[in-house]
Design a protein around this motif. Structure first.
Motif, PDB file in Angstrom:
ATOM      1  N   PHE A  45      -4.736   8.814  -6.686  1.00 38.05           N
ATOM      2  CA  PHE A  45      -5.884   7.932  -6.505  1.00 38.05           C
ATOM      3  C   PHE A  45      -5.650   6.965  -5.347  1.00 38.05           C
ATOM      4  N   LYS A  46      -4.423   6.463  -5.222  1.00 30.10           N
ATOM      5  CA  LYS A  46      -4.108   5.577  -4.097  1.00 30.10           C
ATOM      6  C   LYS A  46      -4.238   6.319  -2.773  1.00 30.10           C
ATOM      7  N   ALA A  47      -3.763   7.559  -2.741  1.00 27.47           N
ATOM      8  CA  ALA A  47      -3.856   8.352  -1.513  1.00 27.47           C
ATOM      9  C   ALA A  47      -5.317   8.602  -1.142  1.00 27.47           C
ATOM     10  N   ILE A  48      -6.155   8.843  -2.143  1.00 27.29           N
ATOM     11  CA  ILE A  48      -7.586   9.056  -1.887  1.00 27.29           C
ATOM     12  C   ILE A  48      -8.201   7.774  -1.345  1.00 27.29           C
ATOM     13  N   ARG A  49      -7.838   6.643  -1.946  1.00 26.83           N
ATOM     14  CA  ARG A  49      -8.348   5.353  -1.455  1.00 26.83           C
ATOM     15  C   ARG A  49      -7.891   5.107  -0.025  1.00 26.83           C
ATOM     16  N   ALA A  52      -9.803   7.152   2.398  1.00 24.53           N
ATOM     17  CA  ALA A  52     -11.181   6.670   2.536  1.00 24.53           C
ATOM     18  C   ALA A  52     -11.239   5.272   3.147  1.00 24.53           C
ATOM     19  N   ASP A  53     -10.099   4.789   3.636  1.00 31.42           N
ATOM     20  CA  ASP A  53      -9.998   3.445   4.222  1.00 31.42           C
ATOM     21  C   ASP A  53     -10.437   2.352   3.253  1.00 31.42           C
ATOM     22  N   LEU A  54     -10.129   2.557   1.968  1.00 36.93           N
ATOM     23  CA  LEU A  54     -10.363   1.535   0.953  1.00 36.93           C
ATOM     24  C   LEU A  54      -9.066   0.765   0.747  1.00 36.93           C
ATOM     25  N   PRO A  55      -9.149  -0.447   0.226  1.00 38.93           N
ATOM     26  CA  PRO A  55      -7.929  -1.248   0.059  1.00 38.93           C
ATOM     27  C   PRO A  55      -6.915  -0.588  -0.876  1.00 38.93           C
ATOM     28  N   VAL A  56      -5.644  -0.625  -0.473  1.00 41.93           N
ATOM     29  CA  VAL A  56      -4.523  -0.138  -1.261  1.00 41.93           C
ATOM     30  C   VAL A  56      -3.428  -1.181  -1.148  1.00 41.93           C
ATOM     31  N   THR A  62       2.810   5.724  -0.906  1.00 42.89           N
ATOM     32  CA  THR A  62       1.930   6.812  -1.310  1.00 42.89           C
ATOM     33  C   THR A  62       1.932   7.885  -0.234  1.00 42.89           C
ATOM     34  N   GLY A  63       2.013   9.136  -0.660  1.00 38.13           N
ATOM     35  CA  GLY A  63       1.947  10.249   0.276  1.00 38.13           C
ATOM     36  C   GLY A  63       0.501  10.588   0.594  1.00 38.13           C
ATOM     37  N   THR A  64       0.320  11.744   1.158  1.00 39.87           N
ATOM     38  CA  THR A  64      -1.028  12.233   1.440  1.00 39.87           C
ATOM     39  C   THR A  64      -1.659  12.768   0.161  1.00 39.87           C
ATOM     40  N   VAL A  65      -2.954  13.001   0.216  1.00 41.05           N
ATOM     41  CA  VAL A  65      -3.646  13.593  -0.932  1.00 41.05           C
ATOM     42  C   VAL A  65      -2.996  14.930  -1.277  1.00 41.05           C
ATOM     43  N   ALA A  66      -2.724  15.751  -0.271  1.00 39.65           N
ATOM     44  CA  ALA A  66      -2.107  17.065  -0.517  1.00 39.65           C
ATOM     45  C   ALA A  66      -0.742  16.918  -1.178  1.00 39.65           C
ATOM     46  N   GLU A  67       0.083  15.999  -0.698  1.00 37.79           N
ATOM     47  CA  GLU A  67       1.419  15.804  -1.280  1.00 37.79           C
ATOM     48  C   GLU A  67       1.333  15.371  -2.734  1.00 37.79           C
TER      49      GLU A  67
END
Length: 112
Positions: A45-49, A52-56, A62-67
């Motif tokens: 979820f952090k990677a998705i955020r 999407a250039d949302l705050p993390v 955090t890795g990439t969404v794929a990782e």
């Protein structure tokens, strides 16, 4: 350990995870340790955020969404191995049940 080849089946991938865990010394980990799957989902979820250039949280690693999806796939297979679940068989059985269900688009499900 040989590298994972492309085009593997679900069963082959599940066997690969069992071999990878043995090679890395993870065979004694318990299902409760495997429950760290939730942490991996949070990292996804952090990677998705982040994507999407949302705050993390800037302290989050955090890795990439794929990782993160691969980490989750490994944990799911490890849990299945510990529980004696053949995911390929279970997938087919579950989809047979799902084919009998009525599916409603989001927001269109009638009141029960």
């Amino acid at each position: 350990m040989l590298p994972l080849r492309t085009g593997v089946t679900l069963s082959e991938l599940q066997r690969y995870v069992a071999e990878m865990e043995a090679e890395r010394g993870f065979t004694q980990s318990t299902v409760s340790e495997q429950a760290r799957l939730g942490e991996e989902v949070a990292e996804l979820f952090k990677a998705i955020r982040k994507q999407a250039d949302l705050p993390v949280d800037h302290r989050s690693i955090t890795g990439t969404v794929a990782e993160e999806l691969v980490d989750i796939a490994i944990y799911v297979r490890a849990i299945a191995n510990r529980q004696g679940v053949d995911l390929e068989e279970a997938f087919g059985e579950k989809e047979s049940l799902n084919e009998e269900r009525t599916w409603w688009p989001a927001g269109e499900r009638p009141e029960s």
